[in-house]
Design an enzyme around this catalytic site. Structure first.
Site, PDB file in Angstrom:
ATOM      1  N   CYS A 115      49.415  43.155  28.315  1.00  0.00           N
ATOM      2  CA  CYS A 115      50.729  42.514  28.466  1.00  0.00           C
ATOM      3  C   CYS A 115      51.405  42.212  27.130  1.00  0.00           C
ATOM      4  CB  CYS A 115      50.603  41.226  29.270  1.00  0.00           C
ATOM      5  SG  CYS A 115      49.984  41.515  30.915  1.00  0.00           S
ATOM      6  N   HIS A 251      56.490  36.355  28.250  1.00  0.00           N
ATOM      7  CA  HIS A 251      55.896  37.281  29.220  1.00  0.00           C
ATOM      8  C   HIS A 251      55.927  36.606  30.599  1.00  0.00           C
ATOM      9  CE1 HIS A 251      53.281  39.899  31.309  1.00  0.00           C
ATOM     10  NE2 HIS A 251      52.218  39.118  31.247  1.00  0.00           N
ATOM     11  N   ASN A 281      54.731  40.365  37.662  1.00  0.00           N
ATOM     12  CA  ASN A 281      54.193  40.665  36.337  1.00  0.00           C
ATOM     13  C   ASN A 281      54.135  42.186  36.155  1.00  0.00           C
ATOM     14  OD1 ASN A 281      52.626  41.070  34.057  1.00  0.00           O
ATOM     15  ND2 ASN A 281      51.033  39.600  34.623  1.00  0.00           N
TER      16      ASN A 281
HETATM   17  N1  ACO Z   1      47.501  33.327  48.806  1.00  0.00           N
HETATM   18  C1  ACO Z   1      46.996  32.205  49.305  1.00  0.00           C
HETATM   19  N2  ACO Z   1      45.951  31.538  48.750  1.00  0.00           N
HETATM   20  C2  ACO Z   1      45.441  32.066  47.636  1.00  0.00           C
HETATM   21  C3  ACO Z   1      45.912  33.243  47.063  1.00  0.00           C
HETATM   22  C4  ACO Z   1      46.988  33.895  47.700  1.00  0.00           C
HETATM   23  N3  ACO Z   1      47.541  35.031  47.230  1.00  0.00           N
HETATM   24  N4  ACO Z   1      45.199  33.514  45.952  1.00  0.00           N
HETATM   25  C5  ACO Z   1      44.300  32.537  45.821  1.00  0.00           C
HETATM   26  N5  ACO Z   1      44.430  31.656  46.854  1.00  0.00           N
HETATM   27  C6  ACO Z   1      43.658  30.467  47.135  1.00  0.00           C
HETATM   28  C7  ACO Z   1      42.279  30.495  46.525  1.00  0.00           C
HETATM   29  O1  ACO Z   1      41.398  31.207  47.361  1.00  0.00           O
HETATM   30  C8  ACO Z   1      41.943  29.040  46.438  1.00  0.00           C
HETATM   31  O2  ACO Z   1      41.544  28.597  47.686  1.00  0.00           O
HETATM   32  P1  ACO Z   1      40.409  27.436  47.826  1.00  0.00           P
HETATM   33  O3  ACO Z   1      40.995  26.224  47.171  1.00  0.00           O
HETATM   34  O4  ACO Z   1      40.227  27.328  49.299  1.00  0.00           O
HETATM   35  O5  ACO Z   1      39.208  27.988  47.102  1.00  0.00           O
HETATM   36  C9  ACO Z   1      43.302  28.394  46.126  1.00  0.00           C
HETATM   37  O6  ACO Z   1      44.304  29.361  46.515  1.00  0.00           O
HETATM   38  C10 ACO Z   1      43.498  28.060  44.669  1.00  0.00           C
HETATM   39  O7  ACO Z   1      43.066  29.158  43.888  1.00  0.00           O
HETATM   40  P2  ACO Z   1      43.157  29.142  42.340  1.00  0.00           P
HETATM   41  O8  ACO Z   1      42.649  30.436  41.805  1.00  0.00           O
HETATM   42  O9  ACO Z   1      42.548  27.888  41.810  1.00  0.00           O
HETATM   43  O10 ACO Z   1      44.749  29.072  42.148  1.00  0.00           O
HETATM   44  P3  ACO Z   1      45.570  28.852  40.848  1.00  0.00           P
HETATM   45  O11 ACO Z   1      46.433  27.696  41.028  1.00  0.00           O
HETATM   46  O12 ACO Z   1      44.730  28.952  39.599  1.00  0.00           O
HETATM   47  O13 ACO Z   1      46.495  30.141  40.855  1.00  0.00           O
HETATM   48  C11 ACO Z   1      46.737  32.252  39.771  1.00  0.00           C
HETATM   49  C12 ACO Z   1      45.921  31.434  40.757  1.00  0.00           C
HETATM   50  C13 ACO Z   1      48.130  32.419  40.323  1.00  0.00           C
HETATM   51  C14 ACO Z   1      46.084  33.617  39.638  1.00  0.00           C
HETATM   52  C15 ACO Z   1      46.801  31.545  38.413  1.00  0.00           C
HETATM   53  O14 ACO Z   1      45.497  31.154  38.013  1.00  0.00           O
HETATM   54  C16 ACO Z   1      47.410  32.389  37.334  1.00  0.00           C
HETATM   55  O15 ACO Z   1      48.579  32.668  37.334  1.00  0.00           O
HETATM   56  N6  ACO Z   1      46.626  32.776  36.341  1.00  0.00           N
HETATM   57  C17 ACO Z   1      47.125  33.560  35.255  1.00  0.00           C
HETATM   58  C18 ACO Z   1      47.380  34.949  35.695  1.00  0.00           C
HETATM   59  C19 ACO Z   1      47.983  35.715  34.560  1.00  0.00           C
HETATM   60  O16 ACO Z   1      48.573  35.183  33.642  1.00  0.00           O
HETATM   61  N7  ACO Z   1      47.850  36.968  34.573  1.00  0.00           N
HETATM   62  C20 ACO Z   1      48.492  37.697  33.502  1.00  0.00           C
HETATM   63  C21 ACO Z   1      47.633  38.509  32.834  1.00  0.00           C
HETATM   64  S1  ACO Z   1      47.711  40.078  33.499  1.00  0.00           S
HETATM   65  C22 ACO Z   1      47.615  41.100  32.211  1.00  0.00           C
HETATM   66  O17 ACO Z   1      47.578  40.715  31.088  1.00  0.00           O
HETATM   67  C23 ACO Z   1      47.496  42.577  32.531  1.00  0.00           C
END
Ligand code: ACO
Length: 324
Positions: A115, A251, A281
């Site tokens: 990214c 980003h 993204n």
């Molecule tokens: N829909 C519904 N529920 C979901 C989903 C979904 N799509 N995905 C995860 N959940 C659930 C999980 O299972 C979890 O359930 P639980 O509490 O019963 O276990 C709950 O939601 C919370 O999950 P978390 O992983 O703790 O959610 P978080 O608030 O951390 O959000 C996310 C997840 C969106 C992925 C976040 O961590 C994030 O944005 N991280 C950074 C991602 C990023 O920046 N990527 C860029 C890099 S990509 C690149 O460089 C190529």
């Protein structure tokens, strides 16, 4: 000795027609529009059609950027493409774009910095222009992330989309404009928190297929910390403060990451460009696509200070200050 600066002379973008909404995803995995909107800030993303590749989207964006710059392709000295999803490893996407543009005198290379690729590619352009070696460099960031997403994995499939952005940097002797400062960084010791196994010649038997693997929480925290630090560093080295910034273009990975960075940097929301709701993204393409839209919306004009700030797999990170 003559001092050269890299002016931004053109921007362009290309997005596939096909829209995949959160409602569509609700039919594919156990998720909801409410969860995706609240946790990530995405409402829809674009998905490449049959026959749309990093090279074809990149070519469209490149043509737009060259048209704005008013530079014929034969005058390009270099084409740098950042992509995590090249059509093929070789020929490179840059070679394919060079062929279709007819940029007969241009050097050509693809780079891999996930990214952060747009900032790294801009760094190459800046060095070449600043050293006096080159006059016009085309940077293209083009990504078909839909090809690397496991569409049954709700943790990742809601996050990504396809798209391309391009810019032209041109040599100038005008003082105080163009790219003013840049920082590039990375940390290979954190390589496991975000990866695309089986995407090279090494096989990982523990992973079926070649899909994005991510430890979302770890990525989130590191993104906020490194992007905040990078933006502060480039502003300091340019002799500027956040007060001087017209627009911060981060980003677009997660709206909560963007908001956390803006809060840390004390940049008000109206100075932060956000379009994640439309495209998700698109890896290295998010920043040049956003830059292009900022121009289209009249949010950037000559003399404005724009900060680009990115983070990605590897890990990689980087930021730069550009005076338009
Ligand atoms: N829909 C519904 N529920 C979901 C989903 C979904 N799509 N995905 C995860 N959940 C659930 C999980 O299972 C979890 O359930 P639980 O509490 O019963 O276990 C709950 O939601 C919370 O999950 P978390 O992983 O703790 O959610 P978080 O608030 O951390 O959000 C996310 C997840 C969106 C992925 C976040 O961590 C994030 O944005 N991280 C950074 C991602 C990023 O920046 N990527 C860029 C890099 S990509 C690149 O460089 C190529």
């Amino acid at each position: 000795m003559q001092q050269f600066t890299a002016l931004l002379t053109g921007v362009g973008k290309a997005l596939p027609q096909k829209v995949l909404t959160n409602a569509d995803l609700e039919k594919m995995v156990e998720t909801s529009d409410e969860w995706i909107t609240k946790r990530v800030g995405i409402k829809e993303r674009r998905i490449a059609a049959e026959g749309e590749w990093a090279s074809t989207l990149g070519l469209k964006a490149a043509k737009e950027a060259l048209a704005m710059a008013g530079i014929p392709p034969e005058q390009l000295d270099l084409i740098v493409v950042s992509t995590t999803t090249p059509d093929t490893v070789y020929p490179s996407v840059a070679c394919l774009i060079q062929k279709d543009l007819g940029a007969t005198k241009a050097g050509v290379l693809d780079i891999s910095a996930a990214c952060t690729g747009f900032i790294y590619a801009s760094g190459i352009a800046w060095s070449m222009i600043r050293s006096g070696l080159m006059k016009h460099v085309l940077v293209v960031s083009s990504e078909i992330l839909s090809s690397t997403v496991n569409w049954t994995d709700r943790d990742t499939c809601v996050l990504f989309g396809d798209g391309a952005g391009a810019v032209v940097y041109s040599s100038s002797t005008e003082e105080g404009r163009g790219i003013l400062s840049m920082t590039l960084g990375g940390d290979g010791t954190e390589c496991d928190i975000l990866k695309l196994p089986n995407s090279g010649c090494r096989r990982f038997p523990e992973h079926q297929g070649s899909f994005i693997q991510m430890q979302g929480n770890d990525v989130f925290k590191l993104a906020v910390r490194t992007m905040s630090e990078c933006a502060t560093e480039v502003l300091t080295s340019a002799g500027l403060t956040t007060e001087d910034v017209t627009l911060l273009i981060p980003h677009q990975a997660n709206i909560r990451i963007i908001e956390a960075i803006a809060t840390r940097l004390k940049v008000p929301a109206e100075k932060v460009f956000v379009n994640i709701e439309k495209y998700g993204n698109t890896s290295s393409a998010t920043i040049p696509i956003a830059l292009c839209e900022a121009f289209e919306q009249g949010r950037i004009k000559k003399g404005d200070v724009v900060v680009f700030d990115a983070f990605g797999a590897g890990l990689t990170w980087g930021a730069m200050v550009l005076k338009v």
